[in-house]
Design an enzyme around this catalytic site. Structure first.
Site, mmCIF file in Angstrom:
data_model
loop_
_atom_site.group_PDB
_atom_site.id
_atom_site.type_symbol
_atom_site.label_atom_id
_atom_site.label_comp_id
_atom_site.label_asym_id
_atom_site.label_seq_id
_atom_site.Cartn_x
_atom_site.Cartn_y
_atom_site.Cartn_z
ATOM 1 N N ASP A 191 0.684 -1.095 -0.035
ATOM 2 C CA ASP A 191 0.029 0.142 0.073
ATOM 3 C C ASP A 191 0.776 1.181 0.122
ATOM 4 O O ASP A 191 2.085 1.392 0.649
ATOM 5 C CB ASP A 191 -0.818 -0.017 1.409
ATOM 6 N N GLU A 220 1.548 -0.583 -4.967
ATOM 7 C CA GLU A 220 0.572 0.534 -5.552
ATOM 8 C C GLU A 220 1.275 1.842 -5.616
ATOM 9 O O GLU A 220 1.856 2.499 -4.663
ATOM 10 C CB GLU A 220 -0.208 0.872 -4.308
#
Length: 453
Positions: A191, A220
């Site tokens: 993330d 990400e």
């Protein structure tokens, strides 16, 4: 297969567990573990019918609220169950030949994170004060702590970690090693990866691959040159947000030039990412469902056809394959993350869309050209777009008509003679002798397999 081949031949299915399993967003409502995660056991037949090879579960560990505000990296959130619940689910997925990817949230934690709570209680005497970024005891935080700290994007409920701290680094590596040993995970989606020190990602990869060489990492990344992160030192793949935007806006704007430019820059003969297995998607837990995003519902099959036929590998966000709707508002992402149990409510599904996606998945699974083939643009107009995916074994021509009128396209295919057979409609085929005449109904796509005479 190496990691690149695993990804390029795969289909990823993304689930946000707290929403999909119907968990309360307020963790204080949960006084004891409840095995809501077992709802995902009902997904197994559905996943296999789609040809899914990898399941990516969003946050599953103990958190303050939405999952990206971690409290404990070693304990499954009580709203979802226990560590044993996740162990069981992992076993069920692997028994079906489906790999499991978890969300690695290492940029920030929640205020309930045990080490941050120690800092609140012990102040400058806490052994964890250097685990967090921007700690300053000369002023108070907006939440009236006796110090301030660096939040993530101004959200003081999310405390940014100092991933240059060696003790914290080891704690995070230990957590990943625990997940591998305890739950048998096959990879991580990382993330906010572009907000984290790159040296940490290099460290994490080295440490994990030392004992688990087949483990893979998805980052990400929103903006920038994806090669800065997708390389032999950090990630095997990154999220392809640039292509994501073009996949829907080129349809809404009746402007295929946008996505064509992106695909050529990424995957063309001199494309920056032509050797990278990019993670392609139409929606996720942070953006509107594709059904809501498109102005014309007739364009939905066209968007999915492109998702499954461009280089990289496709990802489906849970429920979008049956037409679930959802749009974010100024205050909440809740509409993007609904409860979904595939064993119920099938009378409300868009079965035509589901069947279409199942066909796309099957074609891609058996097509060397769609998995590994070079990409080359053949024709481009505002509402028509044609590209070729090609290997030594196979040629696939993908032909789009986003117009409300039927079209006949003349396609230059020099030095080729044979037949083009539509994999979506076996009754349609056309002859090729250095060029092909392809007829398309309004708002349609043909996936043509080229066969030599």
């Amino acid at each position: 297969m190496d990691q690149k081949q695993i990804l390029q031949t795969g289909l990823l299915y993304h689930i946000y567990p707290l929403g999909a399993c119907g968990a309360p967003m307020d963790r204080n409502q949960q006084t004891h573990p409840e095995e809501r995660l077992l709802v995902l056991e009902h997904y197994l037949d559905h996943l296999q019918s789609l040809g899914v090879t990898m399941v990516y579960l969003g946050p599953v560990f103990e958190s303050d609220s939405h999952g990206y505000d971690t409290r404990d990296y070693n304990q499954v959130d009580a709203r979802l169950g226990t560590n044993h619940t996740l162990q069981y689910l992992s076993q069920q997925l692997h028994a079906r030949g489906i790999r499991l990817i978890l969300d690695g949230v290492f940029n920030h934690v929640g205020r309930g994170f045990w080490a941050f709570q120690d800092l609140i209680q012990n102040g400058s005497n806490s052994p964890y004060r250097d685990w967090f970024d921007g700690i300053d005891f000369s002023q108070r935080s907006p939440l009236n702590d006796p110090f301030t700290y660096q939040p993530w994007e101004g959200h003081y409920s999310l405390v940014k970690l100092n991933t240059s701290n060696s003790a914290l680094r080891q704690h995070l590596v230990n957590a990943v090693q625990f997940w591998i040993q305890e739950f048998g995970i096959d990879g991580l989606r990382l993330d906010a990866a572009d907000c984290v020190d790159k040296d940490f990602w290099r460290f994490l990869r080295r440490e994990i691959l030392r004992e688990h060489p087949n483990f893979f990492f998805l980052g990400e990344i929103i903006h920038g040159d994806y090669r800065e992160w997708a390389n032999t030192e950090m990630f095997d793949s990154t999220t392809n947000y640039v292509a994501y935007k073009g996949l829907w806006s080129s349809l809404n704007d009746r402007n295929y030039f946008e996505i064509a430019y992106t695909l050529d820059q990424q995957f063309g003969e001199a494309g920056a990412y032509r050797h990278l297995p990019m993670y392609n998607f139409l929606d996720n837990h942070d953006v509107n469902r594709i059904v809501n995003q498109l102005h014309n519902p007739a364009h939905l099959p066209l968007a999915y056809a492109m998702l499954f036929t461009i280089p990289g590998f496709p990802s489906l966000y849970y429920g979008s394959e049956i037409g679930i709707r959802g749009a974010r508002d100024d205050f909440s992402d809740k509409a993007l993350r609904p409860f979904f149990d595939p064993s119920h409510g099938q009378d409300t599904w868009d079965h035509a869309l589901l069947t279409f996606i199942q066909h796309l998945s099957q074609f891609r699974k058996t097509s060397p050209a769609l998995q590994f083939g070079n990409y080359r643009q053949i024709l481009l107009a505002s509402e028509q777009f044609v590209y070729l995916r090609e290997t030594a074994e196979e040629r696939i021509l993908v032909v789009f008509n986003a117009s409300d009128q039927a079209q006949t396209l003349t396609l230059p295919l020099l030095h080729f003679s044979g037949q083009a057979v539509d994999l979506l409609d076996a009754s349609y085929q056309t002859s090729i002798h250095n060029q092909a005449q392809v007829w398309l109904p309004q708002n349609s796509v043909r996936i043509l397999q080229l066969r030599n005479d």
